[in-house]
Motif scaffolding. Structure first.
Motif, PDB file in Angstrom:
ATOM      1  N   LEU A  50       1.334  -1.301  -0.125  1.00 26.21           N
ATOM      2  CA  LEU A  50       0.145   0.092   0.049  1.00 26.21           C
ATOM      3  C   LEU A  50       0.543   1.637  -0.178  1.00 26.21           C
ATOM      4  O   LEU A  50       1.018   0.830   1.015  1.00 26.21           O
ATOM      5  N   ILE A  51       0.217   2.101  -0.793  1.00 28.27           N
ATOM      6  CA  ILE A  51       1.438   3.260  -1.058  1.00 28.27           C
ATOM      7  C   ILE A  51       0.558   4.493  -0.493  1.00 28.27           C
ATOM      8  O   ILE A  51      -0.408   4.901  -0.696  1.00 28.27           O
ATOM      9  N   ILE A  52       1.108   4.881   0.371  1.00 29.77           N
ATOM     10  CA  ILE A  52       1.319   6.601   0.715  1.00 29.77           C
ATOM     11  C   ILE A  52       0.993   7.659  -0.275  1.00 29.77           C
ATOM     12  O   ILE A  52       2.401   7.442  -0.337  1.00 29.77           O
ATOM     13  N   ALA A  53       0.573   8.493  -1.100  1.00 26.78           N
ATOM     14  CA  ALA A  53       0.814   9.147  -1.528  1.00 26.78           C
ATOM     15  C   ALA A  53      -0.318  10.384  -1.015  1.00 26.78           C
ATOM     16  O   ALA A  53      -1.224  10.639  -0.340  1.00 26.78           O
ATOM     17  N   GLY A  54       0.067  11.111  -1.759  1.00 26.88           N
ATOM     18  CA  GLY A  54      -0.720  12.331  -1.917  1.00 26.88           C
ATOM     19  C   GLY A  54      -0.093  14.358  -1.807  1.00 26.88           C
ATOM     20  O   GLY A  54       1.131  13.835  -2.543  1.00 26.88           O
ATOM     21  N   PRO A  55      -0.632  15.470  -1.777  1.00 29.78           N
ATOM     22  CA  PRO A  55       0.058  16.330  -2.639  1.00 29.78           C
ATOM     23  C   PRO A  55       1.322  16.374  -0.881  1.00 29.78           C
ATOM     24  O   PRO A  55       1.188  16.185  -0.403  1.00 29.78           O
ATOM     25  N   VAL A  56       2.088  17.319  -1.640  1.00 28.00           N
ATOM     26  CA  VAL A  56       2.773  18.087  -0.366  1.00 28.00           C
ATOM     27  C   VAL A  56       3.067  18.050   0.620  1.00 28.00           C
ATOM     28  O   VAL A  56       1.289  18.567   0.711  1.00 28.00           O
ATOM     29  N   ASN A  57       3.114  17.884   1.960  1.00 18.70           N
ATOM     30  CA  ASN A  57       2.506  18.301   3.157  1.00 18.70           C
ATOM     31  C   ASN A  57       1.209  18.305   3.993  1.00 18.70           C
ATOM     32  O   ASN A  57       0.548  18.857   4.153  1.00 18.70           O
ATOM     33  N   ALA A  58       0.653  17.223   3.280  1.00 18.58           N
ATOM     34  CA  ALA A  58      -0.182  16.668   3.529  1.00 18.58           C
ATOM     35  C   ALA A  58      -0.358  15.716   5.114  1.00 18.58           C
ATOM     36  O   ALA A  58      -2.000  15.572   5.714  1.00 18.58           O
ATOM     37  N   GLY A  59       0.320  15.006   5.219  1.00 16.19           N
ATOM     38  CA  GLY A  59       0.286  14.270   6.861  1.00 16.19           C
ATOM     39  C   GLY A  59       0.909  12.880   6.215  1.00 16.19           C
ATOM     40  O   GLY A  59       0.252  11.386   6.512  1.00 16.19           O
ATOM     41  N   LYS A  60       1.835  12.826   5.096  1.00 19.01           N
ATOM     42  CA  LYS A  60       1.772  10.997   4.632  1.00 19.01           C
ATOM     43  C   LYS A  60       2.300  10.269   5.573  1.00 19.01           C
ATOM     44  O   LYS A  60       2.155   8.992   5.851  1.00 19.01           O
ATOM     45  N   SER A  61       3.334  11.317   5.910  1.00 20.81           N
ATOM     46  CA  SER A  61       4.753  10.575   6.582  1.00 20.81           C
ATOM     47  C   SER A  61       3.833  10.472   8.508  1.00 20.81           C
ATOM     48  O   SER A  61       4.139   9.087   8.743  1.00 20.81           O
ATOM     49  N   SER A  62       3.089  11.103   8.818  1.00 21.56           N
ATOM     50  CA  SER A  62       2.372  10.808   9.962  1.00 21.56           C
ATOM     51  C   SER A  62       0.944   9.660   9.841  1.00 21.56           C
ATOM     52  O   SER A  62       1.568   8.700  10.948  1.00 21.56           O
ATOM     53  N   LEU A  63       0.857   9.603   8.791  1.00 22.07           N
ATOM     54  CA  LEU A  63       0.054   8.522   8.822  1.00 22.07           C
ATOM     55  C   LEU A  63       0.611   6.754   8.783  1.00 22.07           C
ATOM     56  O   LEU A  63       0.171   6.190   9.043  1.00 22.07           O
ATOM     57  N   PHE A  64       2.005   6.819   7.851  1.00 26.30           N
ATOM     58  CA  PHE A  64       2.790   6.179   7.887  1.00 26.30           C
ATOM     59  C   PHE A  64       3.169   5.794   9.183  1.00 26.30           C
ATOM     60  O   PHE A  64       3.195   4.788   9.556  1.00 26.30           O
ATOM     61  N   ASN A  65       3.344   7.205  10.162  1.00 21.49           N
ATOM     62  CA  ASN A  65       3.928   6.838  11.426  1.00 21.49           C
ATOM     63  C   ASN A  65       2.559   6.374  12.573  1.00 21.49           C
ATOM     64  O   ASN A  65       2.809   4.676  13.238  1.00 21.49           O
ATOM     65  N   LEU A  66       2.091   7.039  12.295  1.00 20.83           N
ATOM     66  CA  LEU A  66       0.695   5.848  12.733  1.00 20.83           C
ATOM     67  C   LEU A  66       0.637   5.441  11.875  1.00 20.83           C
ATOM     68  O   LEU A  66      -0.418   3.944  13.652  1.00 20.83           O
ATOM     69  N   LEU A  67       0.362   4.244  11.314  1.00 22.55           N
ATOM     70  CA  LEU A  67       0.166   2.523  11.377  1.00 22.55           C
ATOM     71  C   LEU A  67       1.075   2.064  11.627  1.00 22.55           C
ATOM     72  O   LEU A  67       0.651   0.994  11.702  1.00 22.55           O
ATOM     73  N   VAL A  68       2.129   2.254  11.580  1.00 25.79           N
ATOM     74  CA  VAL A  68       3.588   2.221  12.082  1.00 25.79           C
ATOM     75  C   VAL A  68       3.476   1.441  13.115  1.00 25.79           C
ATOM     76  O   VAL A  68       4.018   0.577  14.222  1.00 25.79           O
ATOM     77  N   GLY A  69       2.915   2.772  13.416  1.00 27.04           N
ATOM     78  CA  GLY A  69       2.947   2.691  15.321  1.00 27.04           C
ATOM     79  C   GLY A  69       4.753   3.109  16.004  1.00 27.04           C
ATOM     80  O   GLY A  69       4.378   2.647  17.646  1.00 27.04           O
ATOM     81  N   PHE A  70       5.090   3.976  15.232  1.00 20.63           N
ATOM     82  CA  PHE A  70       6.363   3.719  15.874  1.00 20.63           C
ATOM     83  C   PHE A  70       7.470   4.793  14.682  1.00 20.63           C
ATOM     84  O   PHE A  70       6.787   4.601  14.121  1.00 20.63           O
ATOM     85  N   GLY A  71       7.453   5.268  14.855  1.00 21.10           N
ATOM     86  CA  GLY A  71       8.235   6.936  14.273  1.00 21.10           C
ATOM     87  C   GLY A  71      10.033   6.328  13.418  1.00 21.10           C
ATOM     88  O   GLY A  71      11.052   5.970  13.918  1.00 21.10           O
ATOM     89  N   ARG A  72       9.725   6.017  11.782  1.00 22.55           N
ATOM     90  CA  ARG A  72      10.781   5.618  11.546  1.00 22.55           C
ATOM     91  C   ARG A  72      10.763   6.603  10.403  1.00 22.55           C
ATOM     92  O   ARG A  72      12.383   6.856   9.675  1.00 22.55           O
ATOM     93  N   SER A  73       9.980   7.833   9.840  1.00 18.29           N
ATOM     94  CA  SER A  73      10.325   8.260   9.245  1.00 18.29           C
ATOM     95  C   SER A  73       9.716   9.779   9.806  1.00 18.29           C
ATOM     96  O   SER A  73       9.294   9.663  10.406  1.00 18.29           O
ATOM     97  N   ILE A  74      10.648  10.392   9.387  1.00 19.45           N
ATOM     98  CA  ILE A  74      11.067  11.736   9.532  1.00 19.45           C
ATOM     99  C   ILE A  74       9.690  12.885   9.618  1.00 19.45           C
ATOM    100  O   ILE A  74       9.527  13.026   8.438  1.00 19.45           O
ATOM    101  N   VAL A  75       9.268  13.413  10.432  1.00 26.39           N
ATOM    102  CA  VAL A  75       7.407  14.112  10.562  1.00 26.39           C
ATOM    103  C   VAL A  75       8.358  15.598  10.488  1.00 26.39           C
ATOM    104  O   VAL A  75       8.943  15.482  11.088  1.00 26.39           O
ATOM    105  N   HIS A  76       8.728  16.069   9.751  1.00 26.68           N
ATOM    106  CA  HIS A  76       8.905  17.282   9.287  1.00 26.68           C
ATOM    107  C   HIS A  76       7.608  18.183   8.760  1.00 26.68           C
ATOM    108  O   HIS A  76       7.074  18.152   7.760  1.00 26.68           O
ATOM    109  N   SER A  77       8.149  19.407   8.958  1.00 34.44           N
ATOM    110  CA  SER A  77       7.321  20.437   8.474  1.00 34.44           C
ATOM    111  C   SER A  77       7.735  21.336   7.230  1.00 34.44           C
ATOM    112  O   SER A  77       7.077  21.755   6.618  1.00 34.44           O
ATOM    113  N   GLU A  78       8.605  21.097   6.577  1.00 36.89           N
ATOM    114  CA  GLU A  78       9.287  21.372   5.320  1.00 36.89           C
ATOM    115  C   GLU A  78       9.088  20.355   4.329  1.00 36.89           C
ATOM    116  O   GLU A  78       8.956  19.156   4.477  1.00 36.89           O
TER     117      GLU A  78
END
Lengths: 453, 453
Positions: free
Chosen positions: B222-250
């Motif tokens: 399953l690929i998490i896709a969508g426009p820039v800065n929409a929260g893709k990494s947040s969803l990834f982290n939420l589903l993974v349950g721990f932080g692998r991808s750096i969530v960043h505001s830039e």
């Protein structure tokens, strides 16, 4: 958690392989395993330690899960001292999980970290020092670390027991001095003091040795550092022998630390390709640079890469000054574009071993490699394996022990006080074996174990 | 390479674990292992299949390497059909290598990929289909893939043999028709044709089933896709349950694809956090975007994440249109900042399942998760496990076989031609077992095996 329950865990590393081993230990180990095997009767009747082919069935629908071999180890002749079964199945991650789930369904529970070894310890199958040695053997990534763990496994316990006897003995004699102060044997007192001094020296030396090998415990880390775009990733790739880090012409592209264990000559090092060290206003890049500086502080050495066609800046001079004691080798790259003699002279003048190369044109790369081999060998040659203290827990106790013995020596002429410190020293020694605070010490030791051990 | 040499390999996955298993197979397996054991005499005299504790010594300096258990399997009652030894040692990577080196020093050589299984095959211990099944079992990362490999292991060979007999039989009868054209049993010809039609239908259905499960073989991606800065990494982290991808505001910071296997409800999926899909002039970022688009093409589904506080752009409409058939769920994030009703309506209007959430404020995240569980279950529910064709090699032969049988059916009334195609079909079936071109087929099957199998 049921302390006496029957436990199950995968004992082999996670991931794919031809085989995986699942361990079951506890009173119901044989029945739990038997319930999952199609040939249950054969398994029940098989003699201990006899390996045979079985079929694992799903307890839910009796469908075939895998063909395995299984061996029973009857208490107390097993690793844990309890009834144990080792099932060797095909090494597919999904399959292994299904077999473990079948065993959980048959009455076993998942083992906690180090629970197998903890049981071995409680059942007198090994002592705490050996348990730590096994952990060390599993974790060793370098020659030095493995040598430490082996020494711990084979001789450390014995040495500590000897020293404990000696300390107890001398402590009793010193106490006797208090009672019979008139009847002193000067020579005996001197001999005792000498023995204690000898132990003190041994301990202090060992604490220093332990400090020195710290950087080797996971294999010495070498950081590739230097200004932006000097060829750090090219060096990394050259040494790794295949492309893990993207070599890119845009300055500042290597944002994450990339690391790989590589063999350089006789030895292995963990090579780290750092982010370009420079000031940056870019937020992500600044994080990378911070991490690189931190990593250099903990590394065994730095390979400084700089470009022949870029002038030596004040920043670079300052930077090499800061990490100077860590620099193993300065590499002036891109001599196909500019001479680089000045840079080479500057670095040599600063006391660094320096070599000029062109990594793209393969000029002098062989020379660089042999120089690097020498430098890495030097790193290893400096190492001495400790005699008594092999891990952090032991080092901590060793420092305490050293303190008590030092104080005992300082008060040698006042036997009441010396005896007090000697007794405390004996308690310290007891800590090595976990006899003082068994539960606390064991929790501390086992929290770092892997599951299945 | 000495085809008959004694081979050694680590059979368990690489990495750290409590235990590792080293396998030795060949004429000198017992002597090679014995030479590395301190208790050589005991080992020599131990009965086959009996597990016992030994000490491994370095052949160079006889220093202790490890405490192990070892089991002998005497030919032909072993996996390979040759003399074999399985040494179970502590699972430290450095240690394992030292033991393997000791065995190499004692006359064994490193095994090639799949060489153990190849020997098993040559010695008649298993057939090619079962060898492939074992590879599949090891590699299976999903329920569907594991189910396929098990079916292959248990029933496929048997079915193919039956079909081969039937085809040979019918082919002989059809040839008989050529000779005795006057003496035709119309009913028999019809029955034969029906049998062949039945096989044709089975094969065509299986080819379709095989195509459908392709995306499930490594667990559905399953690929998490969508426009820039929409929260893709947040969803990834939420589903993974721990932080692998750096969530960043830039915007544009998630440059590499980050992936993790996660359990969603009953099933596992491989979740991929893609680079922000947008046009970019930044070279590194453009690479990431290219990779993301490519990955979407191969994925089982897309989770489209968009921000409630950003307007729906023409670019986003175009992008969702392109990947529309892959979209499992549209997630309108950041509804704590803006209503997002319009976006929700637009996506629903386009026929996508849509849900509005705020991942930072944890609004409706539970609802999103249960909806996602449903969608993933639907992915799995659609799956049917094939009956005959379980891997690419088999699928390829299956297509060829289907072609020959189809042509035989088309020419049913011209027995000379039908018989010709039926004979070719029998040759195709032989290919499944590798009897047609044994060396070539085996090389193809084993080049994908892991070492130690």
């Amino acid at each position: 958690m049921d302390e006496n329950g029957t436990i199950v865990a995968v004992a082999t590393p996670p991931g794919r392989g031809a085989l995986a081993v699942i361990r079951i230990s506890g009173r119901h180990a044989f029945t739990a395993a038997g319930e999952c095997l199609a040939e249950r009767n054969v398994f029940d009747q098989a003699p201990p330690r006899f390996s045979r082919l079985y079929h694992v069935k799903s307890p839910a629908d009796r469908s075939l899960l895998d063909q395995v071999t299984a061996v029973k180890y009857a208490a107390p002749r097993s690793f844990t001292g309890e009834d144990m079964v080792e099932i060797t199945c095909h090494g597919g991650p999904r399959l292994v999980r299904e077999i473990v789930e079948a065993l959980l369904g048959a009455g076993a529970r998942g083992a906690a970290r180090g629970e197998f070894t903890r049981r071995a310890l409680l059942n007198g199958k090994l002592d705490l020092l050996r348990a730590e040695a096994i952990r060390g053997i599993i974790e060793s990534e370098s020659e030095a670390a493995l040598a430490c763990s082996r020494k711990l496994f084979t001789v450390a316990g014995h040495r500590f027991r000897e020293w404990r006897e000696t300390l107890l003995d001398i402590s009793a004699r010193v106490e006797a001095r208090i009672e019979f102060e008139d009847d002193l044997d000067r020579q005996a007192i001197l001999d005792e003091r000498q023995k204690i001094e000898c132990f003190f020296t041994l301990l202090s030396t060992d604490i220093r040795k332990k400090e020195k090998i710290k950087f080797l415990e996971k294999g010495p880390v070498l950081i590739i550092a230097g200004p932006v775009n000097a060829g750090k990733s090219s060096l990394f790739n050259l040494l790794v022998g295949f492309g893990r880090s993207i070599v890119h012409s845009e300055p500042g592209t290597t944002r994450d630390m990339v690391s790989e264990t590589v063999r350089i000559g006789e030895h292995e090092v963990k090579l780290v390709d750092s982010a370009g060290i420079r000031e940056s206003r870019h937020e992500v890049e600044r994080e990378g640079i911070g991490r690189a500086r931190e990593a250099i502080g903990e590394a065994a050495g730095v390979l400084w890469v700089t470009a022949a066609d870029e002038n030596l800046t004040a920043g670079e001079i300052a930077e090499t000054g800061t990490v100077g004691n860590k620099i193993l080798l300065c590499i002036v790259n891109k001599i196909d574009r500019a001479g680089g003699e000045e840079k080479e002279k500057a670095f040599e003048g600063a006391g660094f071993d320096t070599i000029s190369v062109s990594m793209t044109e393969k000029i002098n790369c062989e020379g660089m490699l042999s120089l690097l081999k020498e430098k890495v060998s030097e790193l290893y040659d400096k190492v001495e394996i400790p005699d008594l203290l092999f891990n952090e827990r032991q080092e901590e106790i060793g420092r305490e022990l050293c303190g008590e013995i030092g104080q005992a020596l300082g008060e040698w002429e006042r036997p009441e006080i010396a005896a007090h410190f000697l007794k405390r020293a004996v308690s310290c020694l007891d800590e090595f074996f976990g006899t003082a605070n068994p539960e606390e010490v064991m929790n501390r030791v086992f929290e770092n174990f892997c599951i299945g051990k």
